[in-house]
Design a protein around this motif. Structure first.
Motif, short mmCIF file in Angstrom:
data_model
loop_
_atom_site.label_atom_id
_atom_site.label_comp_id
_atom_site.label_asym_id
_atom_site.label_seq_id
_atom_site.Cartn_x
_atom_site.Cartn_y
_atom_site.Cartn_z
N GLU A 85 52.41 -101.53 -38.59
CA GLU A 85 53.81 -101.72 -38.20
C GLU A 85 53.98 -102.71 -37.05
OE1 GLU A 85 56.06 -100.47 -39.99
OE2 GLU A 85 55.00 -98.90 -41.09
N LEU A 86 52.89 -103.18 -36.44
CA LEU A 86 53.00 -104.05 -35.25
C LEU A 86 53.84 -105.32 -35.47
CD1 LEU A 86 49.58 -103.97 -33.34
CD2 LEU A 86 51.83 -103.33 -32.48
N PRO A 87 53.77 -105.98 -36.65
CA PRO A 87 54.59 -107.19 -36.82
C PRO A 87 56.09 -106.96 -36.59
CG PRO A 87 52.92 -107.11 -38.53
CD PRO A 87 52.85 -105.80 -37.79
N ASP A 110 36.15 -100.87 -37.94
CA ASP A 110 36.65 -100.24 -39.18
C ASP A 110 37.18 -101.34 -40.10
OD1 ASP A 110 37.89 -97.36 -40.28
OD2 ASP A 110 39.09 -99.13 -40.80
N SER A 111 36.60 -101.47 -41.29
CA SER A 111 36.95 -102.58 -42.17
C SER A 111 38.42 -102.53 -42.61
CB SER A 111 36.05 -102.60 -43.40
OG SER A 111 36.14 -101.39 -44.11
N ALA A 112 38.94 -101.33 -42.87
CA ALA A 112 40.35 -101.22 -43.28
C ALA A 112 41.27 -101.65 -42.14
CB ALA A 112 40.66 -99.80 -43.72
N GLU A 113 40.95 -101.21 -40.93
CA GLU A 113 41.74 -101.63 -39.76
C GLU A 113 41.66 -103.13 -39.57
OE1 GLU A 113 41.38 -99.66 -35.87
OE2 GLU A 113 40.55 -97.95 -36.96
N PHE A 114 40.45 -103.66 -39.71
CA PHE A 114 40.24 -105.10 -39.52
C PHE A 114 41.10 -105.90 -40.50
CE2 PHE A 114 37.86 -109.07 -40.27
CZ PHE A 114 37.76 -109.53 -38.96
N ASN A 115 41.16 -105.45 -41.74
CA ASN A 115 42.00 -106.13 -42.74
C ASN A 115 43.48 -106.03 -42.39
OD1 ASN A 115 39.81 -106.96 -44.28
ND2 ASN A 115 39.81 -105.12 -45.54
N LEU A 116 43.88 -104.88 -41.88
CA LEU A 116 45.28 -104.70 -41.47
C LEU A 116 45.64 -105.65 -40.33
CD1 LEU A 116 45.63 -100.80 -41.57
CD2 LEU A 116 46.93 -102.42 -42.96
N VAL A 117 44.71 -105.78 -39.38
CA VAL A 117 44.95 -106.69 -38.25
C VAL A 117 45.08 -108.13 -38.74
CG1 VAL A 117 43.98 -107.63 -36.11
CG2 VAL A 117 43.80 -105.17 -36.58
N ASN A 118 44.17 -108.51 -39.65
CA ASN A 118 44.23 -109.87 -40.22
C ASN A 118 45.56 -110.11 -40.92
OD1 ASN A 118 41.57 -111.77 -40.44
ND2 ASN A 118 41.00 -109.64 -40.09
N ASN A 119 45.98 -109.15 -41.72
CA ASN A 119 47.25 -109.29 -42.45
C ASN A 119 48.44 -109.36 -41.50
OD1 ASN A 119 45.92 -109.28 -44.90
ND2 ASN A 119 46.13 -107.07 -45.20
N ALA A 120 48.37 -108.55 -40.45
CA ALA A 120 49.47 -108.54 -39.47
C ALA A 120 49.55 -109.89 -38.74
CB ALA A 120 49.26 -107.41 -38.47
N LEU A 121 48.39 -110.43 -38.38
CA LEU A 121 48.37 -111.74 -37.72
C LEU A 121 48.92 -112.83 -38.63
CD1 LEU A 121 44.99 -111.81 -35.74
CD2 LEU A 121 47.25 -112.27 -34.79
N LEU A 122 48.53 -112.80 -39.90
CA LEU A 122 49.06 -113.78 -40.85
C LEU A 122 50.56 -113.64 -41.00
CD1 LEU A 122 46.32 -113.77 -43.64
CD2 LEU A 122 46.94 -115.69 -42.16
N SER A 123 51.03 -112.39 -40.97
CA SER A 123 52.45 -112.10 -41.12
C SER A 123 53.26 -112.73 -39.97
CB SER A 123 52.68 -110.60 -41.17
OG SER A 123 54.04 -110.28 -41.17
N ILE A 124 52.78 -112.54 -38.73
CA ILE A 124 53.54 -113.09 -37.60
C ILE A 124 53.33 -114.60 -37.48
CG2 ILE A 124 53.54 -110.89 -36.38
CD1 ILE A 124 51.51 -112.09 -34.42
N PHE A 125 52.18 -115.09 -38.01
CA PHE A 125 51.95 -116.54 -38.05
C PHE A 125 53.08 -117.23 -38.80
CE2 PHE A 125 47.81 -118.59 -36.85
CZ PHE A 125 48.29 -119.88 -36.78
N LYS A 126 53.51 -116.59 -39.89
CA LYS A 126 54.56 -117.17 -40.72
C LYS A 126 55.93 -117.07 -40.05
CE LYS A 126 51.83 -116.29 -44.84
NZ LYS A 126 51.57 -115.39 -45.97
N MET A 127 56.07 -116.13 -39.11
CA MET A 127 57.33 -116.03 -38.36
C MET A 127 57.41 -117.11 -37.28
SD MET A 127 57.49 -111.98 -37.47
CE MET A 127 56.83 -110.74 -38.57
N ASP A 128 56.29 -117.26 -36.54
CA ASP A 128 56.28 -118.21 -35.42
C ASP A 128 54.83 -118.64 -35.17
OD1 ASP A 128 56.36 -119.61 -33.07
OD2 ASP A 128 57.37 -118.06 -31.89
N ALA A 129 54.45 -119.75 -35.77
CA ALA A 129 53.06 -120.19 -35.69
C ALA A 129 52.65 -120.51 -34.25
CB ALA A 129 52.85 -121.41 -36.58
#
Length: 524
Positions: A85-87, A110-129
């Motif tokens: 939910e961080l984004p 934790d691999s699942a957490e790591f993937n979530l963090v990656n996805n969250a970063l990509l998500s906010i990248f698209k909001m404001d690179a």
């Protein structure tokens, strides 16, 4: 400490308030307090806090801190929900902070957490690179080592997946600016990753962009400094940097600075080179790099001087024939070993630079020196012919699986090397010497294959050996001539130096000169 029922009741108040939701600050505070409860209360808080976050700007800090508490909870399911939910907190001036937090969370195992963090970063990248890059580079410059490492790897793997509308010219300029700051203090591995990041940017695909990258690499390589062949870090640094520069060179982006440095500083010290990389033929690696760069060398200030250094080094690997006794037998001297891989590199480099000073052999050398060189060339060519015939005979009729054996792969490469040397020697035997022939270095991919001509593919795992006819002096080798135990590289792949972990500086000083320590710590 609110119960599950109280959390649901206050959630209902906020959900029903629609446009007046901002007037129910107390209800939102109850939800924030849910992070102090048990597992069920925390799970609800992880979902409810971000849902109404934007309506309570005065509670933004409290809300983000509450969510962060959940991101570090002992319960993995709560952590994952909170990270996911961080984004939603990445609005306005909060976005760089959220990016910074997510970057720090990359350190999870934790691999699942790591993937979530990656996805969250990509998500906010698209909001404001730009804002996201601010958080990432903040941690790269000041964060803990594990965070720095993973943030760099995130950039090197994920940037290329982003669409053009995200990676605008301004964003790429920011990446270049921030990367230059990081490159002031990097390890060898980090440098390779940043070159991968920068060389992938569209704005640096132009000639001027490539030239910028070459200048960056030259700065890292310390080409203004005197070369120290006995310092493994100095040697590794030069090779690693040169490896990164080689793909950038072209007819418009010249390798002159690097070729000059190799001729002036490295070639004279070739036999003294040291490296911590076990099993690496460091001299051959240097000569391979010089050969690859020589094709793109521009106007050189001290061309004759450097060509002479190259020529002198070539002579070291081009032996004179052994003396014969009166009966034609070898006078007791052993046949010199012909080091084909070394000669291929040196002869190719000399051939490339010789084009710029075509009268070097005839006008710049005295008659005795030229005569001596031709004797050496002739002797080498005779040995070459014997060896080529042996290799062709050994490979004759072999195709497919038969060529995939280690022994035959080595022979295929040896045949490429010897054929290349043959062509170059033939050029130099012209009167005056010619520099017109072109060859593909034995470890490089073949650019063009003639229709109907069977050639071994560069990976040497299939196909047939080249069918070139031998060139050079057309005379039979002496009957007493023993085939040379020529030295050629049994490492068939193009050596990927950066995978060897060559740089050994402390992490505090990042290797490459220990350019300063920085305090680290969690910054949320």
């Amino acid at each position: 400490m609110p119960t599950v029922e109280e959390l649901y009741r206050n959630y209902g108040i906020l959900a029903d308030a629609t446009e007046q939701v901002g007037q129910h600050k107390d209800a939102y505070q109850v939800i924030l307090d849910g992070v102090k409860g048990g597992t069920k209360e925390k799970r609800l808080a992880a979902q409810f806090i971000p849902k109404f976050f934007k309506h309570f700007p005065e509670l933004a800090d409290s809300a983000i801190n509450a969510q962060l508490d959940l991101c570090e909870d002992e319960d993995v399911s709560i952590r994952r929900q909170a990270i996911k939910e961080l984004p939603q907190f990445a609005t306005g001036e909060n976005l760089p902070r959220v990016a910074d937090i997510l970057t720090q969370l990359l350190q999870t195992d934790d691999s699942a957490e790591f993937n979530l963090v990656n996805n969250a970063l990509l998500s906010i990248f698209k909001m404001d690179a730009k804002g996201t890059l601010g958080g990432l580079f903040s941690q790269i410059l000041q964060g803990e080592d594990i965070v720095r490492e993973r943030a760099i790897k995130f950039l090197s793997t994920k940037l290329k997946t982003l669409p053009d509308e995200v990676l605008t010219k301004e964003v790429e300029e920011l990446i270049l600016t921030e990367s230059k700051k990081v490159l002031e203090d990097v390890t060898g591995e980090e440098f390779v990753l940043f070159m991968k990041i920068l060389s992938g940017l569209k704005s640096l695909q132009t000639v001027s962009g490539r030239q910028q990258l070459v200048e960056l690499v030259a700065e890292q390589a310390d080409l203004e400094q005197t070369f120290n062949p006995s310092d493994p870090d100095c040697v590794d640094r030069l090779l690693q940097c040169t490896r990164q520069a080689v793909p950038l060179f072209s007819k418009n982006v010249h390798s002159t600075r690097f070729v000059t440095y190799f001729c002036e500083q490295v070639l004279p010290n070739l036999s003294s080179l040291t490296t911590p990389v076990e099993g690496l033929d460091i001299q051959l690696e240097v000569l391979k790099l010089l050969a690859e760069m020589s094709s793109f060398c521009g106007d050189m200030e001290k061309l004759e001087t450097n060509l002479r250094k190259l020529f002198d080094k070539l002579l070291e690997y081009m032996p004179l024939p052994p003396e014969e006794a009166e009966n034609g037998e070898n006078a007791g001297n052993e046949e010199p070993k012909l080091q084909f891989s070394y000669v291929e590199c040196l002869l190719y480099s000399f051939h490339q630079l010789g084009r710029k000073l075509p009268d070097f052999l005839t006008a710049k050398l005295n008659a005795e020196k030229l005569k001596d060189f031709k004797i050496r060339l002739q002797y080498f060519a005779r040995g070459l012919q014997v060896y080529i015939r042996q290799l062709r005979l050994a490979l004759q009729g072999k195709t497919g699986e038969a060529l995939k054996t280690e022994e035959n792969k080595i022979k295929v490469v040896a045949l490429k090397i010897t054929n290349n040397i043959n062509v170059l020697i033939k050029d130099l035997f012209h009167i005056p010497p010619s520099y017109k022939s072109t060859v593909t270095l034995s470890w490089k991919p073949v650019q063009k294959v003639e229709i109907g001509q069977k050639r071994a593919s560069e990976d040497t795992t299939s196909g047939s050996p080249p069918k070139k006819s031998p060139a050079g002096p057309k005379r039979d080798a002496r009957q007493i001539y023993n085939p040379p135990s020529g030295k050629y590289s049994s490492n068939l792949s193009n050596f990927n130096y950066e995978q060897r972990g060559a740089f050994r500086g402390s992490r505090g000083g990042r290797g490459w000169g220990a350019r300063g320590n920085r305090s680290r710590g969690r910054l949320y």
